[in-house]
Write a protein that holds these residues in place. Structure first.
Motif, PDB file in Angstrom:
ATOM      1  N   ILE A 183       0.941  -1.136  -0.147  1.00 20.15           N
ATOM      2  CA  ILE A 183      -0.125   0.312  -0.427  1.00 20.15           C
ATOM      3  C   ILE A 183       0.747   1.090  -0.233  1.00 20.15           C
ATOM      4  CG2 ILE A 183      -1.927   1.459   0.931  1.00 20.15           C
ATOM      5  CD1 ILE A 183      -2.999  -1.368   2.898  1.00 20.15           C
ATOM      6  N   THR A 184       0.652   2.149  -1.086  1.00 17.97           N
ATOM      7  CA  THR A 184       1.210   2.999  -0.781  1.00 17.97           C
ATOM      8  C   THR A 184       0.260   4.405  -0.751  1.00 17.97           C
ATOM      9  OG1 THR A 184       1.246   3.822  -3.224  1.00 17.97           O
ATOM     10  CG2 THR A 184       3.159   2.714  -1.301  1.00 17.97           C
ATOM     11  N   LEU A 185       0.981   5.453  -0.232  1.00 20.19           N
ATOM     12  CA  LEU A 185      -0.067   7.107   0.393  1.00 20.19           C
ATOM     13  C   LEU A 185       0.908   8.024  -0.193  1.00 20.19           C
ATOM     14  CD1 LEU A 185      -2.415   8.769   0.989  1.00 20.19           C
ATOM     15  CD2 LEU A 185      -1.683   8.264   3.179  1.00 20.19           C
ATOM     16  N   ASN A 186       0.190   8.710  -1.397  1.00 23.44           N
ATOM     17  CA  ASN A 186       1.149   9.725  -1.970  1.00 23.44           C
ATOM     18  C   ASN A 186       2.964   9.500  -1.976  1.00 23.44           C
ATOM     19  OD1 ASN A 186      -0.887  11.644  -2.349  1.00 23.44           O
ATOM     20  ND2 ASN A 186      -1.010  11.876  -0.241  1.00 23.44           N
ATOM     21  N   GLY A 187       3.706   8.378  -2.476  1.00 24.30           N
ATOM     22  CA  GLY A 187       4.631   7.476  -2.755  1.00 24.30           C
ATOM     23  C   GLY A 187       5.158   6.846  -1.486  1.00 24.30           C
ATOM     24  N   ALA A 188       4.321   7.029  -0.153  1.00 25.81           N
ATOM     25  CA  ALA A 188       5.054   6.582   1.383  1.00 25.81           C
ATOM     26  C   ALA A 188       4.226   4.773   1.433  1.00 25.81           C
ATOM     27  CB  ALA A 188       5.200   7.504   2.316  1.00 25.81           C
ATOM     28  N   THR A 189       5.449   4.533   1.451  1.00 22.26           N
ATOM     29  CA  THR A 189       4.377   3.024   2.003  1.00 22.26           C
ATOM     30  C   THR A 189       3.911   2.485   3.650  1.00 22.26           C
ATOM     31  OG1 THR A 189       6.046   1.761   0.391  1.00 22.26           O
ATOM     32  CG2 THR A 189       5.134   0.422   2.105  1.00 22.26           C
ATOM     33  N   VAL A 190       2.940   2.387   2.897  1.00 20.90           N
ATOM     34  CA  VAL A 190       2.115   1.654   4.192  1.00 20.90           C
ATOM     35  C   VAL A 190       2.376   0.470   4.384  1.00 20.90           C
ATOM     36  CG1 VAL A 190       0.228   2.227   5.763  1.00 20.90           C
ATOM     37  CG2 VAL A 190       0.195   3.855   4.091  1.00 20.90           C
ATOM     38  N   GLY A 191       2.383  -0.626   6.241  1.00 27.12           N
ATOM     39  CA  GLY A 191       2.945  -1.758   6.237  1.00 27.12           C
ATOM     40  C   GLY A 191       0.850  -1.937   6.499  1.00 27.12           C
ATOM     41  N   VAL A 192       0.930  -3.511   7.303  1.00 20.59           N
ATOM     42  CA  VAL A 192      -0.453  -3.487   7.098  1.00 20.59           C
ATOM     43  C   VAL A 192      -0.847  -4.496   8.327  1.00 20.59           C
ATOM     44  CG1 VAL A 192      -0.840  -4.574   4.754  1.00 20.59           C
ATOM     45  CG2 VAL A 192      -0.128  -6.680   5.696  1.00 20.59           C
ATOM     46  N   LYS A 193      -1.354  -5.104   8.928  1.00 19.96           N
ATOM     47  CA  LYS A 193      -1.519  -5.444  10.370  1.00 19.96           C
ATOM     48  C   LYS A 193      -1.975  -6.875  10.366  1.00 19.96           C
ATOM     49  CE  LYS A 193      -3.701  -2.143  13.086  1.00 19.96           C
ATOM     50  NZ  LYS A 193      -5.540  -1.714  13.302  1.00 19.96           N
ATOM     51  N   LYS A 194      -1.225  -8.082  11.016  1.00 16.09           N
ATOM     52  CA  LYS A 194      -1.674  -9.197  10.783  1.00 16.09           C
ATOM     53  C   LYS A 194      -2.876 -10.235  10.418  1.00 16.09           C
ATOM     54  CE  LYS A 194       1.244 -12.139  13.064  1.00 16.09           C
ATOM     55  NZ  LYS A 194       1.761 -12.780  13.810  1.00 16.09           N
ATOM     56  N   PRO A 195      -3.671 -10.494   9.974  1.00 20.46           N
ATOM     57  CA  PRO A 195      -5.150 -10.474   9.868  1.00 20.46           C
ATOM     58  C   PRO A 195      -5.304 -11.703  10.934  1.00 20.46           C
ATOM     59  CG  PRO A 195      -3.491 -11.938   8.390  1.00 20.46           C
ATOM     60  CD  PRO A 195      -3.040 -11.094   9.053  1.00 20.46           C
ATOM     61  N   ASP A 196      -6.628 -11.587  11.393  1.00 20.78           N
ATOM     62  CA  ASP A 196      -7.035 -11.764  12.504  1.00 20.78           C
ATOM     63  C   ASP A 196      -6.975 -13.971  12.498  1.00 20.78           C
ATOM     64  OD1 ASP A 196      -7.917  -9.911  14.021  1.00 20.78           O
ATOM     65  OD2 ASP A 196      -9.487  -9.631  12.968  1.00 20.78           O
ATOM     66  N   VAL A 197      -7.420 -14.267  10.680  1.00 19.63           N
ATOM     67  CA  VAL A 197      -7.819 -15.512  10.386  1.00 19.63           C
ATOM     68  C   VAL A 197      -7.358 -15.603   9.097  1.00 19.63           C
ATOM     69  CG1 VAL A 197     -10.118 -15.610   9.939  1.00 19.63           C
ATOM     70  CG2 VAL A 197      -8.831 -17.461  10.704  1.00 19.63           C
ATOM     71  N   ILE A 198      -7.085 -16.691   8.593  1.00 28.94           N
ATOM     72  CA  ILE A 198      -5.995 -17.445   6.874  1.00 28.94           C
ATOM     73  C   ILE A 198      -7.531 -18.513   6.801  1.00 28.94           C
ATOM     74  CG2 ILE A 198      -5.275 -17.786   5.596  1.00 28.94           C
ATOM     75  CD1 ILE A 198      -2.647 -16.125   6.145  1.00 28.94           C
ATOM     76  N   HIS A 199      -8.177 -17.613   6.107  1.00 28.79           N
ATOM     77  CA  HIS A 199      -9.071 -19.125   5.507  1.00 28.79           C
ATOM     78  C   HIS A 199      -8.932 -19.960   4.497  1.00 28.79           C
ATOM     79  CE1 HIS A 199     -12.612 -17.888   8.482  1.00 28.79           C
ATOM     80  NE2 HIS A 199     -12.011 -16.411   7.995  1.00 28.79           N
ATOM     81  N   THR A 200      -8.424 -20.878   4.202  1.00 25.81           N
ATOM     82  CA  THR A 200      -8.041 -22.191   3.637  1.00 25.81           C
ATOM     83  C   THR A 200      -9.150 -23.564   3.137  1.00 25.81           C
ATOM     84  OG1 THR A 200      -6.714 -23.628   5.088  1.00 25.81           O
ATOM     85  CG2 THR A 200      -5.690 -21.345   3.847  1.00 25.81           C
ATOM     86  N   SER A 201      -8.926 -24.151   1.922  1.00 25.52           N
ATOM     87  CA  SER A 201     -10.158 -24.882   2.158  1.00 25.52           C
ATOM     88  C   SER A 201      -9.146 -25.704   0.374  1.00 25.52           C
ATOM     89  CB  SER A 201     -11.545 -24.383   1.684  1.00 25.52           C
ATOM     90  OG  SER A 201     -11.666 -23.845   0.297  1.00 25.52           O
TER      91      SER A 201
END
Length: 214
Positions: A96-114
């Motif tokens: 994710i970038t905002l006006n060229g600056a990178t923004v990190g992400v939080k760890k998801p609550d869960v990853i669903h797999t099937s």
């Protein structure tokens, strides 16, 4: 030794010379939904990844603890949790970038797999680690900086925005032309892949992305 999930990329980066990583070994088709919140900020990014049959079969072998040639609810939950923890080192392949600056992400609550037929299906959402207002220039992309995993969006309709907050914004899907990227960055690409022992994230230049202007 079999790798457990797509995050074998982490081991590959540590153990293999950089030139060997210049092509993918795992393939996935993806869908990305960027959701606007009622507060005028990005609420979350929703991901759907469908992996190739070869990689999916290796995951089945690794997580099929009772050897019944399928993954039950407990085994799928274990797979999702392994991915949730280990993909953190790769920021869940999310940029994710905002006006060229990178923004990190939080760890998801869960990853669903099937398993959908012979293919692994992975569904999860990530939130920005700080507020990302719907103002200025924003970009959103999903790619593996190690080049170990190829994540493809089959159509432009697989990258979408959702929510009334985008009502005054313009958005487009950008698919960089590889020849043009190489021509414009030939020197830095050579340095990145062959001379920098720490590795350089140049794969973002080739990655499909969603650009939003508000």
């Amino acid at each position: 030794m079999r790798y457990k999930v797509l995050t074998i990329a982490a081991l590959a980066v540590a153990c293999l010379p950089l030139p060997a990583l210049a092509h993918p070994h795992i393939f996935a088709e993806a869908r990305l939904e960027v959701v606007a919140g009622d507060d005028g900020n990005i609420a979350e990014l929703r991901n759907v990844w469908r992996f190739d049959e070869v990689f999916s079969s290796s995951v089945l072998l690794d997580f099929d603890k009772n050897t019944d040639l399928k993954l039950d609810a407990r085994e799928l939950a274990e797979l999702g949790e392994v991915m949730r923890k280990s993909l953190a080192d790769f920021h869940y392949f999310t940029t994710i970038t905002l006006n060229g600056a990178t923004v990190g992400v939080k760890k998801p609550d869960v990853i669903h797999t099937s398993l959908d037929g012979n293919q692994l299906l992975v569904i999860f959402a990530v939130k920005p680690e700080k507020p990302v207002p719907l103002k200025g220039r924003l970009t959103f992309g999903i790619y593996d900086p190690s080049l170990y995993t190829s994540i493809d969006f089959p159509t432009d309709g697989d990258l979408v925005v959702q929510g009334s907050g985008f009502g005054k914004c313009q958005h487009k899907v950008v698919r960089p032309d590889p020849d043009e990227v190489i021509s414009q960055n030939s020197t830095s690409l050579t340095d990145a892949f062959f001379n920098d022992p720490t590795g350089t994230d140049m794969s973002k230049l080739f990655a499909t992305r969603l650009e939003v202007t508000c």
